[in-house]
Enzyme design. Structure first.
Site, short mmCIF file in Angstrom:
data_model
loop_
_atom_site.label_atom_id
_atom_site.label_comp_id
_atom_site.label_asym_id
_atom_site.label_seq_id
_atom_site.Cartn_x
_atom_site.Cartn_y
_atom_site.Cartn_z
N GLY A 46 0.64 -1.21 0.05
CA GLY A 46 -0.07 -0.06 0.10
C GLY A 46 0.84 1.26 0.03
O GLY A 46 0.24 2.47 -0.75
N GLU A 100 3.40 3.79 6.33
CA GLU A 100 1.85 3.28 6.15
C GLU A 100 1.00 3.98 5.20
O GLU A 100 1.13 5.15 5.03
CB GLU A 100 1.23 2.61 7.23
CG GLU A 100 1.46 1.22 7.83
CD GLU A 100 0.57 0.21 6.72
OE1 GLU A 100 0.38 0.41 5.70
OE2 GLU A 100 0.47 -0.72 7.44
N ASP A 101 0.26 3.27 4.44
CA ASP A 101 -0.81 3.93 3.65
C ASP A 101 -1.99 4.19 4.28
O ASP A 101 -2.33 5.47 4.16
CB ASP A 101 -1.20 2.94 2.19
CG ASP A 101 -1.74 1.52 2.86
OD1 ASP A 101 -1.53 1.25 4.04
OD2 ASP A 101 -2.33 0.93 1.97
N ASP A 104 -6.38 1.98 9.94
CA ASP A 104 -7.82 1.61 10.16
C ASP A 104 -8.11 1.37 11.66
O ASP A 104 -8.47 2.10 12.39
CB ASP A 104 -8.31 0.50 9.30
CG ASP A 104 -9.77 0.04 8.95
OD1 ASP A 104 -10.48 1.22 9.28
OD2 ASP A 104 -10.04 -0.87 8.61
N LYS A 132 -8.25 6.57 9.82
CA LYS A 132 -9.80 6.57 10.25
C LYS A 132 -10.06 6.60 11.69
O LYS A 132 -10.13 5.55 12.54
CB LYS A 132 -10.29 5.29 9.51
CG LYS A 132 -10.35 5.26 8.09
CD LYS A 132 -10.89 3.92 7.50
CE LYS A 132 -11.06 3.84 6.22
NZ LYS A 132 -11.42 2.41 5.80
N PHE A 153 -14.61 2.85 3.03
CA PHE A 153 -13.43 2.33 2.29
C PHE A 153 -13.11 3.09 0.95
O PHE A 153 -13.65 3.78 0.41
CB PHE A 153 -13.94 1.06 1.51
CG PHE A 153 -12.87 0.05 0.97
CD1 PHE A 153 -12.17 -0.57 1.69
CD2 PHE A 153 -12.61 0.11 -0.28
CE1 PHE A 153 -11.09 -1.46 1.25
CE2 PHE A 153 -11.74 -0.63 -0.86
CZ PHE A 153 -10.89 -1.33 0.29
N ASP A 160 -5.55 -0.70 -2.65
CA ASP A 160 -6.16 -1.23 -3.57
C ASP A 160 -7.74 -2.03 -3.21
O ASP A 160 -8.20 -1.84 -2.28
CB ASP A 160 -5.57 -2.74 -3.88
CG ASP A 160 -5.73 -3.55 -2.60
OD1 ASP A 160 -5.56 -3.16 -1.41
OD2 ASP A 160 -6.03 -4.83 -2.93
N ARG A 166 -4.64 0.34 -7.37
CA ARG A 166 -3.00 1.00 -6.59
C ARG A 166 -2.57 2.10 -7.53
O ARG A 166 -2.17 3.16 -7.04
CB ARG A 166 -2.07 -0.09 -6.32
CG ARG A 166 -2.50 -0.92 -5.13
CD ARG A 166 -1.28 -1.96 -4.84
NE ARG A 166 -1.75 -3.14 -4.46
CZ ARG A 166 -2.17 -3.13 -2.87
NH1 ARG A 166 -2.11 -2.28 -2.24
NH2 ARG A 166 -2.34 -4.52 -2.60
#
Ligand code: 5GP
Ligand code: MG
Ligand code: MG
Length: 175
Positions: A46, A100-101, A104, A132, A153, A160, A166
């Site tokens: 990610g 990190e992407d 969550d 988030k 999402f 992805d 991506r």
């Protein structure tokens, strides 16, 4: 609007907005790690695009390496976390910056930090493009956040949906 497999996504964060935020983040990181020669660890898959762009705004000497941790299928977290692979950098006594992407629930990052600590770095900092806050279930200190987003999402810019999306240069949200 973009369609990926069976789902429709709408524009959410533009490439321009990402770029200007990355510039700010890069300046902060450059200032905070000025004399530290940190090791930046991007979390694949990610974070590949995020770190690639962010790194250009980090104007200090830094090592860059990538690691891979978890499998995440479909649009809901399975909670299943795999072992850490690809860690070849020597972390002992070094300042490590994990990139990190998205964070969550925080489960993946919590597991990753636990594994990295075994290598005895002197400090670990966490950078995430997206966060988030409503989804967070694990106590976690995040040092640099690109954007706080609602619990919906998203795809694009490294993220992805079942392997696709991506390559999109911007971020899209599930319609
Ligand atoms: P966590 O362990 O924090 O619940 O989830 C982290 C991982 O779940 C991320 O690295 C990412 O792979 C995936 N993930 C969580 N939310 C999203 C999302 O909105 N879109 C995409 N594409 N992946 C997500
Ligand atoms: Mg990730
Ligand atoms: Mg994924």
């Amino acid at each position: 609007m973009v369609k990926i497999i069976d789902k429709e996504f709408v524009p959410f964060i533009t490439a321009e907005a990402i770029d200007s935020r990355l510039q700010e983040m890069g300046e902060m990181i450059s200032k905070d790690f000025k004399d530290d020669n940190p090791i930046i660890l991007g979390v694949l898959n990610g974070a590949f695009m995020f770190l690639s762009d962010l790194a250009k705004y980090i104007k200090i000497p830094a090592e860059i390496s990538f690691i891979k941790v978890s499998s995440y299928q479909g649009i809901s977290s399975t909670g299943e976390v795999k072992d850490l692979i690809g860690l070849d950098a020597k972390l002992q006594g070094r300042k490590v910056i994990v990139v990190e992407d998205i964070i969550d629930t925080g489960l993946s990052m919590t597991h990753l930090l636990k594994k990295l600590k075994i290598n005895q770095p002197s400090q670990i900092s966490v950078v995430t493009l997206l966060f988030k806050p409503e989804a967070l279930k694990h106590q976690l200190k995040i040092d640099y956040i690109g954007f706080e987003i609602p619990n919906k999402f998203v795809v694009g810019y490294g993220l992805d949906y079942d392997g696709f999306g991506r390559n999109l240069p911007a971020i899209y949200q599930l319609k």
